[in-house]
Motif scaffolding. Structure first.
Motif, mmCIF file in Angstrom:
data_model
loop_
_atom_site.group_PDB
_atom_site.id
_atom_site.type_symbol
_atom_site.label_atom_id
_atom_site.label_comp_id
_atom_site.label_asym_id
_atom_site.label_seq_id
_atom_site.Cartn_x
_atom_site.Cartn_y
_atom_site.Cartn_z
ATOM 1 N N ARG A 154 104.644 -61.439 37.332
ATOM 2 C CA ARG A 154 104.251 -60.788 38.739
ATOM 3 C C ARG A 154 105.590 -60.387 39.413
ATOM 4 O O ARG A 154 105.328 -59.751 40.291
ATOM 5 N N ASN A 155 106.759 -60.675 38.986
ATOM 6 C CA ASN A 155 107.768 -60.195 39.510
ATOM 7 C C ASN A 155 108.579 -58.941 38.665
ATOM 8 O O ASN A 155 109.460 -58.303 39.032
ATOM 9 N N GLY A 156 107.509 -58.458 37.771
ATOM 10 C CA GLY A 156 107.852 -57.156 37.292
ATOM 11 C C GLY A 156 108.591 -57.036 36.075
ATOM 12 O O GLY A 156 109.169 -56.242 35.653
ATOM 13 N N GLN A 157 109.216 -58.396 35.728
ATOM 14 C CA GLN A 157 110.110 -58.263 34.463
ATOM 15 C C GLN A 157 109.311 -58.645 33.202
ATOM 16 O O GLN A 157 108.823 -59.656 32.708
ATOM 17 N N GLN A 158 108.883 -57.285 32.608
ATOM 18 C CA GLN A 158 108.124 -57.349 31.503
ATOM 19 C C GLN A 158 108.442 -58.245 30.234
ATOM 20 O O GLN A 158 107.802 -59.062 29.829
ATOM 21 N N GLY A 159 109.753 -57.958 29.988
ATOM 22 C CA GLY A 159 110.542 -58.375 28.837
ATOM 23 C C GLY A 159 110.375 -60.174 28.801
ATOM 24 O O GLY A 159 109.955 -60.711 27.796
ATOM 25 N N ASP A 160 110.637 -60.576 29.820
ATOM 26 C CA ASP A 160 110.315 -62.253 29.982
ATOM 27 C C ASP A 160 109.120 -62.882 30.128
ATOM 28 O O ASP A 160 108.882 -64.000 30.123
ATOM 29 N N SER A 161 108.181 -62.107 30.069
ATOM 30 C CA SER A 161 106.896 -62.463 30.166
ATOM 31 C C SER A 161 106.116 -62.720 28.762
ATOM 32 O O SER A 161 104.741 -63.045 28.865
ATOM 33 N N ILE A 162 106.699 -62.438 27.610
ATOM 34 C CA ILE A 162 106.221 -62.202 26.384
ATOM 35 C C ILE A 162 105.375 -63.573 26.009
ATOM 36 O O ILE A 162 104.141 -63.567 25.458
ATOM 37 N N ALA A 163 105.709 -64.720 26.586
ATOM 38 C CA ALA A 163 105.179 -65.955 26.193
ATOM 39 C C ALA A 163 103.801 -66.024 26.746
ATOM 40 O O ALA A 163 102.653 -66.619 26.394
ATOM 41 N N TYR A 164 103.779 -65.405 28.187
ATOM 42 C CA TYR A 164 102.433 -65.157 28.757
ATOM 43 C C TYR A 164 101.322 -64.324 28.051
ATOM 44 O O TYR A 164 100.161 -64.512 28.242
ATOM 45 N N ARG A 165 102.147 -63.097 27.946
ATOM 46 C CA ARG A 165 101.176 -61.845 27.542
ATOM 47 C C ARG A 165 100.877 -61.927 25.988
ATOM 48 O O ARG A 165 99.623 -61.566 25.699
ATOM 49 N N ARG A 166 101.634 -62.569 25.103
ATOM 50 C CA ARG A 166 101.270 -62.628 23.627
ATOM 51 C C ARG A 166 101.449 -63.965 22.920
ATOM 52 O O ARG A 166 102.321 -64.236 22.218
ATOM 53 N N PRO A 167 100.647 -64.874 23.474
ATOM 54 C CA PRO A 167 100.591 -66.089 22.751
ATOM 55 C C PRO A 167 100.576 -66.131 21.262
ATOM 56 O O PRO A 167 99.761 -65.242 20.819
ATOM 57 N N TRP A 204 101.255 -86.420 19.391
ATOM 58 C CA TRP A 204 102.481 -85.471 19.027
ATOM 59 C C TRP A 204 102.002 -84.111 19.569
ATOM 60 O O TRP A 204 100.864 -83.994 19.868
ATOM 61 N N ILE A 205 102.997 -83.325 19.900
ATOM 62 C CA ILE A 205 102.802 -81.736 20.253
ATOM 63 C C ILE A 205 103.918 -81.042 19.421
ATOM 64 O O ILE A 205 104.930 -81.223 19.075
ATOM 65 N N THR A 206 103.278 -79.866 19.008
ATOM 66 C CA THR A 206 104.033 -78.932 18.044
ATOM 67 C C THR A 206 105.221 -78.550 18.915
ATOM 68 O O THR A 206 106.286 -78.190 18.239
ATOM 69 N N GLY A 207 105.472 -78.246 20.064
ATOM 70 C CA GLY A 207 106.502 -77.454 20.693
ATOM 71 C C GLY A 207 106.490 -77.647 22.390
ATOM 72 O O GLY A 207 105.681 -78.311 23.046
ATOM 73 N N PRO A 208 107.363 -76.992 22.835
ATOM 74 C CA PRO A 208 107.291 -76.949 24.362
ATOM 75 C C PRO A 208 106.408 -76.445 25.194
ATOM 76 O O PRO A 208 105.635 -75.150 24.732
ATOM 77 N N VAL A 209 106.015 -76.707 26.488
ATOM 78 C CA VAL A 209 105.000 -76.245 27.356
ATOM 79 C C VAL A 209 105.806 -75.722 28.499
ATOM 80 O O VAL A 209 107.125 -75.830 28.547
ATOM 81 N N GLY A 210 105.429 -74.974 29.039
ATOM 82 C CA GLY A 210 105.654 -74.179 30.307
ATOM 83 C C GLY A 210 106.488 -72.738 30.316
ATOM 84 O O GLY A 210 106.728 -72.132 31.187
ATOM 85 N N ALA A 211 106.277 -72.310 28.725
ATOM 86 C CA ALA A 211 106.905 -71.034 28.583
ATOM 87 C C ALA A 211 105.939 -69.842 29.357
ATOM 88 O O ALA A 211 106.294 -68.901 29.676
ATOM 89 N N ALA A 212 104.695 -70.109 29.346
ATOM 90 C CA ALA A 212 103.577 -69.312 29.752
ATOM 91 C C ALA A 212 103.582 -69.354 31.137
ATOM 92 O O ALA A 212 103.406 -67.936 31.693
ATOM 93 N N MET A 213 103.899 -70.315 31.974
ATOM 94 C CA MET A 213 104.240 -70.406 33.174
ATOM 95 C C MET A 213 105.300 -69.379 33.584
ATOM 96 O O MET A 213 104.928 -68.734 34.799
ATOM 97 N N ILE A 214 106.373 -69.635 33.338
ATOM 98 C CA ILE A 214 107.386 -68.804 33.575
ATOM 99 C C ILE A 214 107.228 -67.085 33.083
ATOM 100 O O ILE A 214 107.642 -66.458 33.801
ATOM 101 N N GLY A 215 106.541 -66.965 32.150
ATOM 102 C CA GLY A 215 106.225 -65.825 31.630
ATOM 103 C C GLY A 215 105.350 -65.218 32.555
ATOM 104 O O GLY A 215 105.446 -63.863 33.020
ATOM 105 N N LEU A 216 104.120 -65.981 33.401
ATOM 106 C CA LEU A 216 103.419 -65.035 34.234
ATOM 107 C C LEU A 216 104.388 -65.006 35.446
ATOM 108 O O LEU A 216 103.956 -63.951 36.257
ATOM 109 N N GLU A 217 105.057 -65.788 35.723
ATOM 110 C CA GLU A 217 106.059 -65.470 36.914
ATOM 111 C C GLU A 217 106.823 -64.460 36.943
ATOM 112 O O GLU A 217 107.067 -63.630 37.611
ATOM 113 N N ALA A 218 107.190 -64.289 35.730
ATOM 114 C CA ALA A 218 108.135 -62.941 35.280
ATOM 115 C C ALA A 218 107.088 -61.736 35.502
ATOM 116 O O ALA A 218 107.782 -60.736 36.014
#
Lengths: 264, 264
Positions: free
Chosen positions: B137-150, B121-135
């Motif tokens: 790198r593209n300067g989109q601070q708001g969409d990067s929260i999953a990467y910045r603040r797990p 089992w797993i508690t929830g989705p994966v990939g949020a940090a990945m798109i957070g890091l991409e955001a």
């Protein structure tokens, strides 16, 4: 300090950085020894018995030497490696170690308990690490042992813990650390510079008193109490004065840095 | 793990290095958050309640932001800073954190307990940090929260601890971490790749399954046991086979790295 399950845990974390805490090119086995030893010395100053360490380690090419030294020091003091983290990185390398100890005496000694009328003591000479570093820089490996492989005074710390009013290990120089002990305790310490045992020629006394890395224990005892381990009386505790430290009755010069301040 | 005074202490140490674990120039408040959060996530995977942290910190110019983030994350999870060490150094900076937790359930869950017949089992989705890091790198601070603040799943870990046969947090990618859990348990896991919840478009499923930093909890339960917190069933535990991990019944390709291997 952490109270848990009726035990007092003592926790310490020290970090070492290449070029700051060790010479580039130094044998990593010695670096491993020192990283563990300085943390165990913090436990010694609390009269604590080590129960384990955690390591944070930046990988590089000389990891085998590091692991050999780590194994050596952990075996020498009977301490298990409980876990840690390895990471890749670049120069300068940084290493971190957390040591966990179990207090053997309550209250656990701190640097804040010195009282007017106490005497100040030290377990042994200072300056050995200073000449050790000089020897290492000159390529004399054999004479550098005091710098490369400091010994945490765990047995001495445990023996002293029931008697001291304050205790700390001397990592940054006996004068600077005595001033810190005085400040933490809200007292003034009058240190007799000529009574501090030194491991160097008399002409270098001033340097030896301002050099760190010897890891002797510095402690205060009520007047009339004899220490249970070999030690040297080097001063007395007075009521708080303008400066926390007097050298032979006189405040240090304003430009006297007293010792080595890490990271400041 | 350390048994002391009748309690089981869980100890964890994670290190982060500039340029490896965070982007040069990233807000140090986020770095502080993540350094603490990843260690608390390790405690969560043991069902442990945090009792304190120790910090090893290399000083620099942006220390105020780091301290602000540190204060924020420690307050958010009610964890005291017990001590640590600050040192000077240069780039790249390295930071270390030790977290100490108290086990809330015995035996303390490990990654080594999965048994043939269990479900994964797993508690929830994966990939949020990945798109957070991409955001980021593209300067989109708001969409990067999953990467910045797990968010460490401390409550979930405690709720799960009495039921799981094995548990770990997903730091390096769900496939790689599932393979590690299988190897530690001496079993083979057949993971149903299409059943893993993802926080990204379907076209990026393969990346999301191989990307870390999401800090979901991955665990095994006996067949028929329902998890006490929201979770997704993503596979089953088989007897040991040639490879520890099967993807939809088939061994991964030899050149499939499965996830991110720190420092190796």
């Amino acid at each position: 300090m952490l109270e848990i399950g009726g035990e007092a845990l003592v926790l310490t974390h020290d970090m070492m950085v290449e070029g700051v805490h060790w010479l580039p090119g130094q044998d990593m086995a010695d670096v491993a020894w020192k990283l563990v030893a300085v943390n165990l010395s913090d436990l010694a100053a609390k009269g604590a018995e080590p129960v384990g360490v955690l390591l944070g380690f930046m990988l590089d090419e000389d990891d085998e030497r590091f692991l050999a030294g780590l194994e050596e020091v952990l075996a020498a003091y009977g301490v298990p490696l409980l876990g840690g983290d390895t990471v890749s990185g670049g120069a300068p390398r940084a290493l971190g170690l957390t040591a966990i100890g179990r207090a053997t005496h309550r209250p656990v000694p701190s640097r804040a308990g010195a009282r007017e009328g106490d005497a100040l003591w030290i377990t042994g000479p200072v300056g050995a690490a200073m000449i050790g570093l000089e020897a290492l820089r000159n390529g004399q490996q054999g004479d550098s042992i005091a710098y490369r492989r400091p010994r945490p005074l765990l047995g001495e710390g445990r023996a002293l813990a029931p008697f001291v009013t304050a205790m700390m290990d001397v990592s940054d120089g006996v004068l600077l650390d005595a001033a810190r002990l005085a400040r933490a305790s809200g007292v003034t310490i009058d240190l007799a510079t000529g009574q501090v045992p030194i491991a160097v020629p008399e002409g270098r006394r001033g340097d030896a008193l301002r050099w760190g890395d010897d890891y002797q224990l510095l402690f205060t005892l009520p007047e009339g109490t004899s220490p249970p381990v070999p030690a040297h009386r080097i001063g007395r505790v007075l009521r708080p004065d303008e400066t926390p430290l007097l050298l032979d009755g006189v405040p240090p010069r304003q430009d006297d840095r007293l010792g080595y301040s890490h990271g400041a």
